[in-house]
Design a protein around this motif. Structure first.
Motif, PDB file in Angstrom:
ATOM      1  N   LYS A  40     -10.959   7.351  -3.808  1.00 26.44           N
ATOM      2  CA  LYS A  40     -10.340   6.190  -4.240  1.00 26.44           C
ATOM      3  C   LYS A  40      -8.730   6.628  -3.823  1.00 26.44           C
ATOM      4  O   LYS A  40      -8.545   7.468  -3.566  1.00 26.44           O
ATOM      5  CB  LYS A  40     -10.356   6.195  -5.661  1.00 26.44           C
ATOM      6  N   PHE A  41      -7.805   5.401  -3.992  1.00 27.01           N
ATOM      7  CA  PHE A  41      -6.533   5.689  -4.090  1.00 27.01           C
ATOM      8  C   PHE A  41      -5.999   4.557  -4.714  1.00 27.01           C
ATOM      9  O   PHE A  41      -6.524   3.581  -5.241  1.00 27.01           O
ATOM     10  CB  PHE A  41      -6.070   5.756  -2.402  1.00 27.01           C
ATOM     11  N   VAL A  42      -4.738   5.035  -5.046  1.00 24.76           N
ATOM     12  CA  VAL A  42      -3.865   4.395  -5.786  1.00 24.76           C
ATOM     13  C   VAL A  42      -2.428   3.650  -5.186  1.00 24.76           C
ATOM     14  O   VAL A  42      -1.934   4.440  -4.347  1.00 24.76           O
ATOM     15  CB  VAL A  42      -3.450   4.857  -7.228  1.00 24.76           C
ATOM     16  N   ALA A  43      -2.076   2.401  -5.509  1.00 24.03           N
ATOM     17  CA  ALA A  43      -0.886   1.987  -4.887  1.00 24.03           C
ATOM     18  C   ALA A  43       0.075   1.179  -5.789  1.00 24.03           C
ATOM     19  O   ALA A  43      -0.640   0.608  -6.762  1.00 24.03           O
ATOM     20  CB  ALA A  43      -1.274   1.093  -3.658  1.00 24.03           C
ATOM     21  N   GLY A  44       1.533   1.329  -5.881  1.00 25.14           N
ATOM     22  CA  GLY A  44       2.204   0.583  -6.595  1.00 25.14           C
ATOM     23  C   GLY A  44       3.185   0.032  -5.928  1.00 25.14           C
ATOM     24  O   GLY A  44       3.823   0.876  -4.793  1.00 25.14           O
ATOM     25  N   GLY A  45       3.938  -0.993  -6.379  1.00 22.09           N
ATOM     26  CA  GLY A  45       5.161  -1.460  -5.703  1.00 22.09           C
ATOM     27  C   GLY A  45       5.946  -2.419  -6.446  1.00 22.09           C
ATOM     28  O   GLY A  45       5.894  -2.358  -7.471  1.00 22.09           O
ATOM     29  N   GLU A  46       6.341  -3.458  -5.858  1.00 21.14           N
ATOM     30  CA  GLU A  46       7.387  -4.539  -6.281  1.00 21.14           C
ATOM     31  C   GLU A  46       6.622  -5.492  -7.384  1.00 21.14           C
ATOM     32  O   GLU A  46       7.267  -6.106  -8.299  1.00 21.14           O
ATOM     33  CB  GLU A  46       7.963  -5.163  -5.291  1.00 21.14           C
ATOM     34  N   HIS A  60      -2.467  -0.593  -8.485  1.00 23.92           N
ATOM     35  CA  HIS A  60      -3.760  -1.068  -7.865  1.00 23.92           C
ATOM     36  C   HIS A  60      -4.729   0.248  -7.594  1.00 23.92           C
ATOM     37  O   HIS A  60      -4.018   1.112  -7.072  1.00 23.92           O
ATOM     38  CB  HIS A  60      -3.465  -1.990  -6.590  1.00 23.92           C
ATOM     39  N   VAL A  61      -5.853   0.242  -7.877  1.00 22.23           N
ATOM     40  CA  VAL A  61      -6.840   1.063  -7.346  1.00 22.23           C
ATOM     41  C   VAL A  61      -7.841   0.717  -6.328  1.00 22.23           C
ATOM     42  O   VAL A  61      -8.358  -0.518  -6.597  1.00 22.23           O
ATOM     43  CB  VAL A  61      -7.597   1.704  -8.748  1.00 22.23           C
ATOM     44  N   PHE A  62      -7.815   1.289  -5.410  1.00 18.29           N
ATOM     45  CA  PHE A  62      -8.768   0.819  -4.312  1.00 18.29           C
ATOM     46  C   PHE A  62      -9.557   1.934  -3.728  1.00 18.29           C
ATOM     47  O   PHE A  62      -9.696   2.915  -4.014  1.00 18.29           O
ATOM     48  CB  PHE A  62      -7.883   0.694  -3.016  1.00 18.29           C
ATOM     49  N   THR A  85     -13.294   1.374   1.949  1.00 20.08           N
ATOM     50  CA  THR A  85     -13.536  -0.047   2.372  1.00 20.08           C
ATOM     51  C   THR A  85     -12.327  -0.816   2.083  1.00 20.08           C
ATOM     52  O   THR A  85     -12.047  -2.079   2.584  1.00 20.08           O
ATOM     53  CB  THR A  85     -14.496  -0.924   1.523  1.00 20.08           C
ATOM     54  N   GLY A  86     -11.584  -0.209   1.445  1.00 18.03           N
ATOM     55  CA  GLY A  86     -10.171  -0.919   1.033  1.00 18.03           C
ATOM     56  C   GLY A  86     -10.313  -2.021  -0.236  1.00 18.03           C
ATOM     57  O   GLY A  86      -9.110  -2.753  -0.330  1.00 18.03           O
ATOM     58  N   GLU A  87     -11.323  -2.236  -0.781  1.00 15.21           N
ATOM     59  CA  GLU A  87     -11.561  -3.110  -1.704  1.00 15.21           C
ATOM     60  C   GLU A  87     -10.983  -2.863  -3.003  1.00 15.21           C
ATOM     61  O   GLU A  87     -10.837  -1.384  -3.522  1.00 15.21           O
ATOM     62  CB  GLU A  87     -13.120  -3.300  -1.892  1.00 15.21           C
TER      63      GLU A  87
END
Length: 342
Positions: free
Chosen positions: A242-248, A253-255, A259-261
């Motif tokens: 899994k990976f997490v991403a954050g921004g503007e 978001h956890v993906f 698969t990138g889902e």
């Protein structure tokens, strides 16, 4: 499940300006720790598990853009807009060294063996300070094509990674020769670059894209387009699935890595997210925002049935809220009487 389940994070107050960098220590005999950098010039150390405030490093005279801890969490380092990088005793909070630069320091990193400190910034120069001889002039690598945004070590301190504020790509430098050996091409400037705990992957965020690179052969493994500009991304360190991403968009978001889902979307911040990082065991991750707070989210969270996570910023029966009032006014660096809880 009729209602959308909402994760309730630990909310860490204390910073009076945006939080722009976060760094977790590895697990030590005393637990693990989280350091935060903020434009308020007061980097803070916390218990990485509970978010409880341990102390504030006082001495910078400008925004602190970068922070890190050494492998044993015994020393901290910070890079600042006051044209300095400082090294601190993470037990007492005392300043150990202050390394003057000629412009803003945007990034700093301890070598894996803890003997060296790497810095980069607006000067376009990578500097390596020998912490065993702090009075000696640093080694300088001055071939960076642009203002430096991020730096990191890899390959047991034989390679340096850097990205630039004003151009795409991640440059990999051979430490011995001081030459660029590889460039990982990206369209937009890389705002976040993380070397995975096992040394296998480099995770980058550029524009609205999160990319994963082979850290040894430098091939692109995965590239996922996000729905908005992403400033930071972090790969789960244990299983790497899994990976997490954050921004503007202010959300975390956890993906699914494979698969990138999108698996989860956590709301709670009231400003853009500048940094996200997984804890060393992968059981939680922290986010830092323009709103001045740090939020620590569990991977298997306690949940609320609310459609908004307003419970995250106040006392909640579901989760112990970490530091609240104690960190609003902090004078000097002092350790809590019972030391960092494990």
């Amino acid at each position: 499940m009729d209602k959308k389940k909402v994760a309730v994070p630990l909310v860490c107050h204390g910073h009076s300006r945006p939080v722009v960098d976060l760094f977790y220590s590895p697990v030590t005999p005393d637990g693990f720790f989280l350091i935060s950098a903020s434009k308020d010039a007061n980097p803070m150390l916390r218990n990485g598990e509970t978010g409880d405030w341990i102390g504030t490093f006082e001495g910078h005279k400008g925004a602190v853009w970068s922070c890190c801890l050494d492998t044993n969490a015994l020393r901290a380092a910070t890079g600042s807009a006051d044209f300095s990088a400082k090294v601190w005793d993470a037990i007492t909070g005392n300043e150990l060294h202050s390394f003057e630069h000629k412009h803003i320091v945007r990034s700093c990193a301890f070598s894996e063996d803890t003997h060296l400190l790497l810095t980069g910034g607006v000067e376009k120069i990578l500097r390596i300070f020998d912490l065993n001889r702090p009075e000696a002039p640093p080694r300088e690598i001055d071939k960076s094509p642009g203002s430096i945004r991020t730096v990191a070590w890899l390959h047991s301190d034989q390679t340096i990674l850097s990205s630039c504020t004003d151009m795409g790509g991640v440059r990999l430098w051979d430490v011995k020769s001081g030459k660029i050996v590889q460039t990982l091409e990206t369209k937009s400037p890389v705002t976040s670059a993380e070397v995975s705990q096992d040394g296998r992957y480099i995770t980058t965020a550029d524009g609205s894209t999160v990319k994963f690179w082979d850290a040894n052969h430098f091939g692109l493994i995965k590239s996922y387009n996000m729905s908005n500009t992403v400033e930071s991304a972090s790969l789960e360190p244990k299983d790497g699935n899994k990976f997490v991403a954050g921004g503007e968009d202010m959300w975390i978001h956890v993906f699914d890595f494979h698969t990138g889902e999108e698996i989860a979307c956590n709301k709670g911040h009231h400003g853009p997210v500048h940094c996200v990082r997984f804890s060393p065991g992968g059981e939680s991750y922290a986010s830092g925002s323009e709103d001045g707070t740090i939020r620590i989210w569990q991977m298997n969270p306690a949940v609320s049935d609310d459609h908004e996570s307003h419970g995250a910023s106040g006392p909640s029966g579901k989760v112990k809220i970490g530091v609240n009032d104690v960190a609003h006014k902090i004078e000097g660096f002092h350790i809590t009487t019972d030391g960092p809880s494990e």
